[in-house]
Scaffold this active site. Structure first.
Site, PDB file in Angstrom:
ATOM      1  N   GLU A 128     -46.624  40.780  44.349  1.00  0.00           N
ATOM      2  CA  GLU A 128     -47.931  41.145  44.599  1.00  0.00           C
ATOM      3  C   GLU A 128     -48.365  41.848  46.003  1.00  0.00           C
ATOM      4  OE1 GLU A 128     -47.295  39.110  41.740  1.00  0.00           O
ATOM      5  OE2 GLU A 128     -47.688  37.773  43.377  1.00  0.00           O
ATOM      6  N   GLU A 187     -36.616  40.140  39.166  1.00  0.00           N
ATOM      7  CA  GLU A 187     -37.087  40.291  37.896  1.00  0.00           C
ATOM      8  C   GLU A 187     -36.866  41.641  37.141  1.00  0.00           C
ATOM      9  OE1 GLU A 187     -41.258  39.074  38.378  1.00  0.00           O
ATOM     10  OE2 GLU A 187     -40.568  37.174  38.360  1.00  0.00           O
ATOM     11  N   GLU A 267     -38.672  30.625  40.801  1.00  0.00           N
ATOM     12  CA  GLU A 267     -40.264  30.543  41.025  1.00  0.00           C
ATOM     13  C   GLU A 267     -40.754  29.691  40.014  1.00  0.00           C
ATOM     14  OE1 GLU A 267     -41.842  34.573  40.575  1.00  0.00           O
ATOM     15  OE2 GLU A 267     -40.417  35.599  42.037  1.00  0.00           O
ATOM     16  N   TYR A 332     -53.017  31.714  46.700  1.00  0.00           N
ATOM     17  CA  TYR A 332     -52.255  31.355  45.556  1.00  0.00           C
ATOM     18  C   TYR A 332     -52.572  29.923  45.214  1.00  0.00           C
ATOM     19  CZ  TYR A 332     -48.377  32.648  42.694  1.00  0.00           C
ATOM     20  OH  TYR A 332     -47.375  33.204  41.455  1.00  0.00           O
TER      21      TYR A 332
END
Length: 658
Positions: A128, A187, A267, A332
């Site tokens: 992000e 990823e 994660e 978060y």
């Protein structure tokens, strides 16, 4: 826990004889994978880590030690951190590892705290973060294919890794440092390119600089679909997945790529990210605690993402598609809040961890105190157009058609595009961006008279009025580059032509604005020329600077302390305190209403300089022209905006998590 035994002298000597000779072949410090026992091996012994994510780029250096110690006291063995390439090489060949960017100091602090480090070195990180950590200057070759074996991209990666990785090598575990594992890319199975040659090139570069001993790994969504393009022989494949799902099924996906070896969730989501105009994401503590227990009961390794989220200071936030920028807070809903506060979630997860390992003894550092300094009156210091010569001292670049931010070598912030009206527009005339070419938001005025806002994907046309020859000014804001998916080659500015009543506008004067430089250099000078706020009741005003001063009260010990700033009656803009760019505020859209102000940027010896760039509408003509410093955050305000339903958020990695 082993039962205690009483050793006879003979047994005692035999025991140490065994230990002495059986450990002679074990390196003093080593970390690797034992595929036979399905575990990591640290210093010759089976090892399982419980880790948490912290991004040094989102936490002021002043607070690194506090956050790391709180993580250690939660029972974590390790921390995981990303390295944002664009944070360290903001311009081609210009490297910055100083101050808040001092990665090696951060690693040393982790080591001193007794925490191992899992380093996510990139080059792409997602996170992000603006453009997923890739520097915008890569886009100067418009046809470049990011995250592929494109020769221009790979050459830039090789050069960057030639700077970063040699700095990291002394910090590897076997060299006396804390780094036990290094992630290659991130990823990649979620990216369209599926370029195995690219991954092989990265593997070669990492091995060349870090040697053959260090464990290199990949992370992908827990499905064969994502692992298909994300995994590569020579890189240990791990998965990521959210709480509340089927842990067995998720690890079976990893087993499809790694039939033996340690189970790893790289994660495990303690919360989720936010977007402007959507509700703040909250994930129930009980759900996370339950799934964490299931993961640890399997003997698996886990990294809690995030353990502390932190803050997207300045312009560092990313965005997702359809275009949705993230707010300044990266809280978060993590176990440690944006400001490092201990939460109910922190203690609940610490309790689960304590079921599987001995928690460290000692006191947990307390939540840092916050102080409500109260209201600060601001005064108008001038519109962007009025101080244009100070914001753009080199003057405009002239071009027949608009140029993008990258073509101007202006990577963040704002650019002012100016042309003249080619005809009289006495009646409202349509100004439009037919190809959705405003990236990302444009504030339009004619001869200083505000006309309205154009916004990517949302507002592609407004009506304007003015006389032929009048200045048409379009201030374009870069609200953060796409950080995930195939569209992270995210060009900013006017990326296609504007039309006035179907006619293409040409002959532009384009002003790259160094707002941060002007705020820093002129903070007590040109920008700080208070004027009385002019009554202007219209709903939209020209983008304008306001300045004020915050004095820290005397006679109270331990000040300055952390605080939060809120913007009653303000609409959207940017705020600086003592030249430090705190980030964007946008209470009109929400959900974030307050910005975190770390106490280390405040001073008590002299008044603190505050500069606000309000882009749309201040309260100054109708109510008090002030901002307020409070001691509690509000990043979870109800928002009426939500014109994108949550299910339209297409980040495909999340599809795994549902």
């Amino acid at each position: 826990h082993s039962p205690s035994v009483i050793l006879t002298p003979l047994l005692y000597c035999g025991f140490f004889f065994f230990i002495f000779f059986c450990t002679q072949n074990i390196p003093q410090r080593s970390f690797g994978i034992d595929y036979d026992c399905n575990c990591f091996v640290k210093d010759g012994r089976p090892f399982r880590y419980i880790s948490g994510s912290i991004h040094y780029s989102r936490v002021p250096r002043y607070y690194w030690k506090d956050r790391l110690l709180k993580m250690k006291m939660a029972g974590l063995d390790a921390i995981q951190t990303y390295v944002p390439w664009n944070y360290h090489e903001p311009q081609l060949g210009v490297y910055d590892f100083s101050g808040d960017r001092d990665l090696e100091y951060f690693l040393q602090l982790a080591n001193d705290t007794g925490l191992l480090v899992i380093l996510r070195a990139g080059p792409y990180i997602c996170a992000e973060w603006d453009m997923g950590g890739l520097p915008a200057w890569l886009l100067e070759k418009k046809s470049i294919v990011l995250r592929s074996s494109d020769s221009d991209y790979l050459a830039a990666v090789e050069k960057w890794m030639g700077v970063l990785l040699p700095k990291m090598r002394p910090h590897l575990y076997q060299n006396g440092g804390p780094i036990i594992m290094v992630q290659v890319e991130n990823e990649y199975g979620s990216y369209f390119a599926c370029d195995y040659d690219y991954l092989r090139s990265l593997l070669k570069i990492f091995r060349q600089h870090l040697g053959d001993e260090v464990v290199l790994f990949t992370t992908d969504g827990a499905s064969q679909f994502h692992l298909k393009c994300g995994a590569l022989q020579g890189l240990y494949a791990t998965v990521d997945f959210a709480p509340g799902g089927n842990v067995t099924a998720a690890f079976l996906a990893q087993r499809g790529s790694e039939p033996t070896g340690p189970l790893v969730n790289s994660e495990f989501y303690t919360g989720w990210l936010d977007h402007w105009g959507h509700r703040h994401s909250v994930v129930p503590t009980q759900t996370i605690a339950k799934t964490l227990n299931e993961i640890l009961a399997r003997g698996a390794n886990v990294n809690l993402y995030m353990f502390i989220g932190g803050t997207n200071f300045a312009y560092w936030n990313g965005a997702n598609m359809p275009y949705m920028p993230q707010p300044t807070s990266y809280d978060y809903d993590a176990p440690l809040s944006e400001a490092g506060d201990l939460t109910e979630k922190y203690f609940a997860l610490r309790e689960v961890i304590g079921m599987y390992k001995q928690l460290p003894e000692g006191l947990i550092p307390p939540t840092t105190p916050k102080f409500a300094y109260g209201k600060v009156r601001l005064q108008k210091a001038g519109t962007v157009v009025e101080v244009l010569d100070r914001l753009s001292p080199d003057g405009p670049v002239k071009s027949t058609y608009p140029l993008t931010f990258v073509q101007l070598k202006q990577y963040f912030g704002f650019v002012l595009y100016r042309t003249t009206l080619p005809k009289n527009c006495t009646e409202p005339t349509q100004l439009s961006s037919p190809l959705n070419g405003v990236h990302d938001r444009a504030y339009v005025s004619v001869d200083g008279v505000p006309q309205g806002v154009l916004e990517r994907d949302k507002s592609l046309m407004i009506n304007i009025t003015g006389k032929a020859g009048a200045n048409l000014d379009i201030l374009v804001e870069n609200m953060g580059r796409v950080n995930f998916g195939r569209y992270n080659n995210d060009f900013k500015g006017l990326v296609s032509n504007l039309t006035l009543d179907q006619d293409t506008l040409v002959e532009w004067e384009i002003y790259p604005l160094d707002v941060d430089g002007a705020v820093n250099h002129d903070i007590n000078g040109h920008l700080d020329r208070p004027e009385r706020c002019v009554d202007n009741p219209q709903s939209y005003e020209a983008p304008t600077f306001y300045t004020g001063r915050l004095s820290i009260p005397g006679g109270i010990p331990d000040l300055p302390q952390d605080t939060y700033v809120k913007f009653p009656g303000w609409t959207k803009g940017q705020i600086w305190i003592n030249g430090f760019n705190l980030g964007r505020y946008w209470p009109a859209r929400g959900p974030q209403l307050t910005l975190f102000v770390p106490g280390n940027i405040l001073v008590s010896s002299v008044p603190n300089n505050i500069t606000v760039l309000e882009l749309e509408h201040s309260p100054c003509s109708t109510q008090a022209c002030e901002i307020e410093f409070v001691d509690k955050p509000n990043i979870n305000a109800t928002t009426q905006y939500e014109n994108y339903a949550p299910q339209l958020f297409v980040r495909d990695i999340w599809l795994n998590h549902l």
